[in-house]
Design an enzyme around this catalytic site. Sequence first.
Site, PDB file in Angstrom:
ATOM      1  N   GLY A  61      68.744  34.668  38.742  1.00 23.52           N
ATOM      2  CA  GLY A  61      69.398  34.125  37.665  1.00 23.52           C
ATOM      3  C   GLY A  61      68.523  32.514  37.405  1.00 23.52           C
ATOM      4  CB  CYS A 118      53.581  20.134  51.319  1.00 22.97           C
ATOM      5  SG  CYS A 118      52.956  18.769  50.627  1.00 22.97           S
TER       6      CYS A 118
END
Length: 413
Positions: free
Chosen positions: A211, A337
Amino acid sequence: MSLKLPIYLDHAATTPCDPRVVEAMLPFFTETFGNPGSRNHRFGWEAEAGVDAAREQVAQLIGADEKEIVFTSGSTESNNLAIKGAAYLYEKNPAGSGKPRGHIITAIHEHKAVLDPCKRLQKEGFDVTFLEPGRDGIITAEMVEAAMRDDTILVTVMWANNEIGTINEVPRIGALCHRREVIFHTDATQWVGKMPTDVEKDQVDLLSLSGHKMYGPKGVGALYVRRRRPRVRLQALVDGGGQERGFRPGTLNVTGIVGLGKAAQIARAEMDADADRLFRLRKKLEDTITGQLDSTQVNGHRERRLPHITNISFGFVEGESLMMAIKEIACSSGSACTSASLEPSYVLKSLGVGDDLAHSSLRLSLGRWTTEEQIDYTADAIVKSVRKLRLLSPLYDMHKEGIDLSKVQWAQH
Ligand SMILES: *Cc1c(COP(=O)(O)O)cnc(C)c1O
């Protein structure tokens, strides 16, 4: 009208909810709050009617039958259910038999929500082939065919890549899999709702969608599960009340599902116009940046790409400094990261982009409300920032003087 900052150009990470989606969802929090599993009263029936309508809308968006739609919490869950659910059901040899339980084909630059289920299956005794794309980032039917074995049970190749937007040969891979009687799953999270999809014509057996990547709410998605030619079976990953034909038990997320349905309906009506507009804006962004800056490259195949995503590497600038310099533009960098360090993107690495260039890459992804003014501002900000950073780069000076940096002997520290 003045330009509002920051500018959101990270639609491949998530999209805002369309206000029409929110409006469709609201009554299902309060008035129509029933459990669609309640068969004995109007509250249940009305909630069920909302879910049924949404199922129809999602099915229509991808050319499926509504009985083939299983609602989930998003693409991560859909991918897990498709990949593990199919592997456990179609395994050729039982665990502990000394033979591989079955062979699965995927690609090294898939989303983690595909790679991690595949790696788990590998630990559990399945063989997995991780295909490597060429420099253009595309997985072709020929690559898949060359990897096929007699015990191949599942191919999972994404429709379009989330970092570079490249489009794999899905209809051809689907045709190949059907010819070889192998189940074909595609993570279509970035594709569905943006580009026309027809699971019949494209010969897909299992398809994941989400969605929040198509202007609907977060925490809801669907898995398409083919019911005929062939009828695909899956082992459910959780046990419970038997909802979603047993594939995905648990009380349905009615509000989310209604929102996903509305998002699908809007996408179906508007995707062509959106795609044309975003393609023009992206082209302007790319042409401006690459036209005004040397030593830049657009990553991935130049044509076989989604209209709204671009991934650009900038030579002779440092990735972190560039991100700092364009703080008012919300986009993604070519670094991820991890706990200890800044890792270059494994997707860019898979195309042969070097670590330095991968670190100094930006993914800019446009969306339904991106304006030309925002694109002009962004292009200008990036060009100015890169020029400024390169003024500080001795390497860029050497490059400008025509020194081949790959041949320079650096002093030992
Ligand atoms: C965002 C994304 C996912 C994860 O979807 P969720 O609905 O957030 O779980 C999986 N695959 C691709 C290609 C994505 O872009």
